[in-house]
Design an enzyme around this catalytic site. Structure first.
Site, PDB file in Angstrom:
ATOM      1  N   THR A  90       4.583   1.202 -11.562  1.00  0.00           N
ATOM      2  CA  THR A  90       3.981  -0.128 -11.649  1.00  0.00           C
ATOM      3  C   THR A  90       2.452  -0.003 -11.727  1.00  0.00           C
ATOM      4  O   THR A  90       1.869   0.784 -10.983  1.00  0.00           O
ATOM      5  CB  THR A  90       4.384  -0.971 -10.427  1.00  0.00           C
ATOM      6  N   GLU A 149      12.299   0.845  -4.826  1.00  0.00           N
ATOM      7  CA  GLU A 149      11.923   0.989  -3.411  1.00  0.00           C
ATOM      8  C   GLU A 149      13.154   1.252  -2.539  1.00  0.00           C
ATOM      9  O   GLU A 149      13.313   0.676  -1.470  1.00  0.00           O
ATOM     10  CB  GLU A 149      11.214  -0.279  -2.917  1.00  0.00           C
TER      11      GLU A 149
END
Lengths: 394, 252
Positions: A174, A373
């Site tokens: 990201t 995550e």
């Protein structure tokens, strides 16, 4: 013994969880909510549609608010409680998971390791400019062949005189293509080490991954490190194991436990409003038992997720939160948010697939949040090991 | 330059207002918010004070409650607040409000008093002018732009046709319209600092004023339901009819 009070419940906060927030937390939460409603929501569907975000402007605005690295102390950071950080994540993700990701990465994955494992000079050099949004960072841990098993990474760093030479590649990063600096985790002779790599270093490239059907209001990139030479001062001195990246992930996952509830709340509110307005068979569809069942399930899910998140926040602020409890929050709140988004979409029917309403955008985003995550499976096994004492990973 | 900004805590407009039976006074809950229109005055005050490293003092009348609304303005950057709370002020009218605020302001060293044009719960719209009269200061009202320099304040006053340019010496009282400046979001640091900023509480006797009500609420009635709009079918000349309607209402 107190008696039960007969008062009309608030459809948007059925259990009155707002009462669990301090005055300061309420003001901070309301500020972010106001910001998201005015500055994010009117544009985010277009950003998502076009796959482009005004990252520099957002970074500056978030920096001005004090959102970047907000729960860190010193170095230009706001120094709020962890709960306040969570609440900000909740409001940002009620806007869009990609916008929350932007802030999570900067604060929890880039600023946090410098703050926690960096030298004083590294902190002074990087943190104030990252807190203000002048500099954007990214976090390079995942590789194309190393996702849930990050310890299997191939990216390596070798000493070359007083420098380090880093080689390898990172995937699904990201903010990669817009980052001024990357935290790169690499295998070395003395364990997994973290490096601060400015993106203008020779041999560093960050091509953007396009054609995504999720998190479209977010930049996702590959990092290529081809004989990237950095001096020893760019090494994070205070950690040399997987504890480094995993402690960053725990920070970010904590924010996700809150954020997912924000996305779910947005979907629930959209569906509740729609069910009240949309008429079929000469009555609002909210009057049908099947629709009421869906609305109540969504409302209960959002409220329950809020309580779990706030509980984790209080424990973190007391210094009591364990990684396994973070897994609980990420595991349960994200899967429930995804379910809420899908249910909301069914209430909105065909309108639910358009970007005129937020639900499909949230639903598509949450498909990513579900696996990044720490996948749902990994968090299951973390908790599984915690309750059985038996490790199912190997 | 030191600026005093008058602000008001009001019940959250998102929740229905409740009136007390008999007196028709607004029931004020513990939780009140900053009147949204006051954010413009606070922002204007902050900008003017920051240019000259001056201070911004908030003055507010009404039940303090948990002071959440005042903290909103402090979180934006105001330095301190004076709250006048007194049971004897319940149901006070515009003139009493102005006398109380003017008494509190007169003990401050100020160059400018900034107010909104009217509160979002009372809507009397006369308090700023009354404060000016009571302070013996010029009133510059309905400002869409404010500039201060060398002891002179210049504003653009909104009119039906455009704006007037109005100047006066300072100290002066300026009422600002929504949109005079874009209010900032409170920063997180500001929010955390706000609880450490001083809020000074005063009563009527501290200020030496009494509540002499000059008006009473005679009757409260619900606003009439809005009538349905008129539909103009376009048979080629609808635009002329619409333009005529808009001109008639002085919209264009």
């Amino acid at each position: 013994m107190s008696e039960i009070v007969f008062a009309k419940p608030d459809p948007y906060d059925f259990l009155e969880t707002d009462a669990l927030l301090s005055e300061e937390e309420t003001l901070l939460r309301d500020t972010v909510r106001d910001y998201v409603e005015k500055e994010i929501n009117p544009h985010v569907a277009d950003w998502w549609d076009e796959g482009v975000i005004p990252h520099a402007e957002l970074a500056k605005a978030f920096g001005d608010l004090g959102m970047l690295g907000m729960h860190l102390e010193g170095y230009g950071c706001a120094g709020t409680s962890a709960t306040a950080y969570g609440l900000a994540c909740m409001e940002l993700e009620a806007g869009d998971s990609g916008i929350r990701s932007f802030v999570s990465v900067q604060g929890s994955l880039v600023m946090f390791p410098i703050w926690k494992f960096g030298s004083e000079e590294q902190k002074q050099t990087w943190l104030p400019r990252m807190a203000s949004g002048e500099i954007i960072g990214c976090f390079g841990l995942t590789e194309a062949d190393s996702g849930s098993d990050p310890a299997s990474m191939r990216t390596s760093a070798k000493r070359d005189g007083s420098d380090w030479l880093i080689n390898g590649s990172k995937m699904w990063i990201t903010n990669g293509s817009i980052a001024d600096v990357a935290i790169v985790w690499a295998r070395t002779d003395d364990g997994i080490r973290g490096f601060i790599v400015p993106s203008d270093t020779k041999g560093f490239a960050a091509p953007e991954i396009k054609k995504k059907a999720s998190l479209r209001a977010s930049v996702t990139s590959e990092l290529i490190l081809d004989d990237v030479r950095v001096p020893d001062e760019f090494l994070l001195p205070a950690v040399s194991s997987m504890r480094g990246p995993l402690s960053c992930l725990n920070e970010a996952r904590f924010g996700i436990a809150f954020g997912a509830v924000g996305a779910a709340r947005s979907c629930y509110e959209s569906a509740l409003a729609y069910a009240g307005e949309r008429e079929q068979f000469n009555q609002p569809i909210g009057s049908f038992q099947l629709t009421q069942r869906k609305l109540v399930e969504m409302m209960v899910s959002v409220q329950r997720g809020t309580l779990v998140a706030l509980h984790l926040g209080r424990r973190k602020d007391n210094g009591e939160l364990t990684p396994e409890q973070v897994s609980f929050g990420k595991f349960d709140n994200v899967r429930n948010a995804l379910e809420v988004a899908r249910t909301a979409r069914s209430i909105l029917g065909a309108n639910g697939i358009t970007l005129e309403y937020p639900v499909f955008r949230h639903m598509a985003n949450l498909e990513t949040v579900f696996t990044y995550e720490g996948t749902n499976e990994i968090h299951t096994l973390v908790m599984g090991q915690a309750i059985t004492g038996l490790n199912a990973f190997t | 330059m030191n600026v005093v900004v008058c602000v008001k805590q009001i019940p959250d407009p998102a929740t229905p207002y409740k009136l007390e039976e008999g007196t028709s006074w607004l029931i004020r809950p513990e939780d009140q918010v900053l009147d949204d229109t006051d954010r413009y005055g606070v922002e204007m005050g902050l900008q003017l004070a920051q240019e000259s490293e001056g201070t911004v003092t908030l003055v507010s009348m009404g039940p303090t409650g948990n002071a959440q609304g005042i903290r909103q303005a402090l979180a934006m950057g105001a330095d301190r607040a004076i709250m006048i709370e007194d049971d004897g002020l319940r149901g006070s009218d515009a003139l009493t409000t102005a006398r109380v605020l003017a008494a509190a302001i007169s003990s401050e060293a100020f160059d400018l008093v900034i107010t909104g044009t009217e509160s979002t719960d009372g809507y009397s719209g006369v308090v700023p002018q009354m404060i000016a009269e009571l302070l013996g200061a010029p009133a510059l009202t309905y400002a869409t732009k404010v500039e201060v320099g060398d002891g002179v304040v210049t504003i653009h006053r909104q009119t039906a046709a455009g704006y007037d340019v109005v100047t006066s010496s300072t100290p002066a009282v300026v009422s600002v319209t929504a949109g005079v400046v874009e209010p900032r979001y409170p920063t997180f640091k500001g929010i955390m600092d706000a609880k450490k900023k001083p809020i000074e509480n005063k009563t009527m006797s501290d200020l030496g004023v009494e509540n002499r009500l000059a008006q009473e609420v005679a009757k409260i009635t619900n606003a009439p339901e809005r009538e349905a709009g008129r539909r103009i079918e376009d048979e080629g000349d609808a635009h002329t009819e619409i333009v005529a309607l808009l001109e008639d209402r002085k919209v264009i």
